[in-house]
Design an enzyme around this catalytic site. Structure first.
Site, PDB file in Angstrom:
ATOM      1  CB  THR A 125       0.596   5.865  -1.875  1.00 38.29           C
ATOM      2  OG1 THR A 125       1.538   5.558  -0.833  1.00 38.29           O
ATOM      3  CG2 THR A 125      -0.715   5.157  -1.590  1.00 38.29           C
ATOM      4  CE  LYS A 126       5.055   8.476   0.780  1.00 35.17           C
ATOM      5  NZ  LYS A 126       4.850   9.947   0.946  1.00 35.17           N
ATOM      6  CB  ALA A 155      -0.935  -0.011   1.204  1.00 32.34           C
ATOM      7  CE1 TYR A 156       4.740   5.729   3.278  1.00 32.91           C
ATOM      8  CE2 TYR A 156       6.695   4.534   2.568  1.00 32.91           C
ATOM      9  CZ  TYR A 156       6.112   5.682   3.072  1.00 32.91           C
ATOM     10  OH  TYR A 156       6.879   6.772   3.367  1.00 32.91           O
ATOM     11  CB  CYS A 157       5.442   0.163  -2.388  1.00 31.64           C
ATOM     12  SG  CYS A 157       6.732  -0.402  -1.259  1.00 31.64           S
TER      13      CYS A 157
END
Length: 274
Positions: A155-156, A151-153
């Site tokens: 978005t970034k 999820a974090y990857c």
């Protein structure tokens, strides 16, 4: 030319506040946008102590109206801004089947769409004034994608792609775009983190709190990169090395090395997954 007027989302704490103070020390007028009014007041007091002309604007990047209101206020009071730093962000970690969809929607809304909203609010005004700078804060997780951080990857990586596109799209408008990709540094990111299990939350907290670099050190590197007009602002040598390895190594070898590093991290005390 050094910017005279700076607006920073998530400017009340962490990297945002460090950037605000760095630009204040450079003699800039600084506007911090943040949803946390208490921390915003504390950050504003620190900026005034540095002798800066500064304002706090309550701003939640999940609401386009907040960013539009901030842009309108700064246009009215300062005649606009020269530099917009889309910094506000959150973290989430977990197995794809374990992290709830609600957490995906939450992180996309802030990390990716928050940057989109910031760009949409300020780009028309930067165009009208004849140029400026946009700085979008992504992460090394936008370039190198470890397991259990999808999820974090995602978005970034989206912020990186958005920034690459805007760099080309806005060049004719004399708007310079940069993307910041730091690795771990000491900040308050874990205060709002969502994780699928306590082990991942604990591991991330350890990596952040025990990181070698402070937010002030990262802010200094961002400041210098923005002054040079760099597109890529990679603040950690180990991050640059990992990205280079991804680009140059055979994918099978690169994937093996990432999985090995992830397994070693998960064997740390307190990182046991349920």
């Amino acid at each position: 030319m050094r910017p005279r007027r700076v607006f920073i989302t998530g400017g009340a704490s962490g990297l945002g506040r460090a950037l605000a103070e760095r630009y204040a020390r450079a003699g800039c007028r600084v506007a911090i946008g943040d949803f946390d009014a208490e921390r915003g007041a504390e950050a504003l007091s620190a900026l005034h102590h540095l002798g800066a002309e500064a304002v706090f604007l309550r701003c939640d990047v999940r609401h386009e109206s907040d960013l539009e209101a901030a842009a309108t206020e700064l246009e009215a009071s300062w005649g606009g801004v020269d530099l917009v730093i889309n910094n506000a962000g959150v973290a989430a970690a977990g197995d794809i089947a374990a992290l709830p969809l609600a957490d995906w929607l939450w992180i996309v809304d802030i990390n990716l769409l928050g940057v989109v909203r910031g760009c949409r609010a300020f780009v028309p005004r930067l165009r009208r004034q004849g140029g400026g700078q946009l700085v979008n804060v992504a992460s090394m997780a936008g370039l190198v994608h470890p397991p259990l951080m999808s999820a974090y990857c995602a978005t970034k990586a989206g912020v990186v792609a958005l920034s690459e596109s805007l760099r080309l799209e806005l060049a004719a408008d004399r708007i310079v775009v940069s993307v910041v990709c730091p690795a771990f540094f000491r900040t308050r990111l874990t205060e709002t983190m969502r994780a699928a299990d306590a082990g991942l939350e604990g591991l991330t907290g350890e990596l952040v709190t025990k990181a070698r670099r402070s937010a002030d050190e990262v802010a200094e590197q961002v400041f210098r990169g923005v002054e040079r007009g760099d597109f890529w602002i990679l603040t950690h040598p180990e991050g640059r090395l990992a990205w280079m390895g991804k680009r140059l190594l055979p994918f099978r070898l690169y994937s093996w090395s990432v999985r090995l590093a992830a397994r070693r991290m998960m064997r740390r005390p307190g990182a046991t997954r349920r």
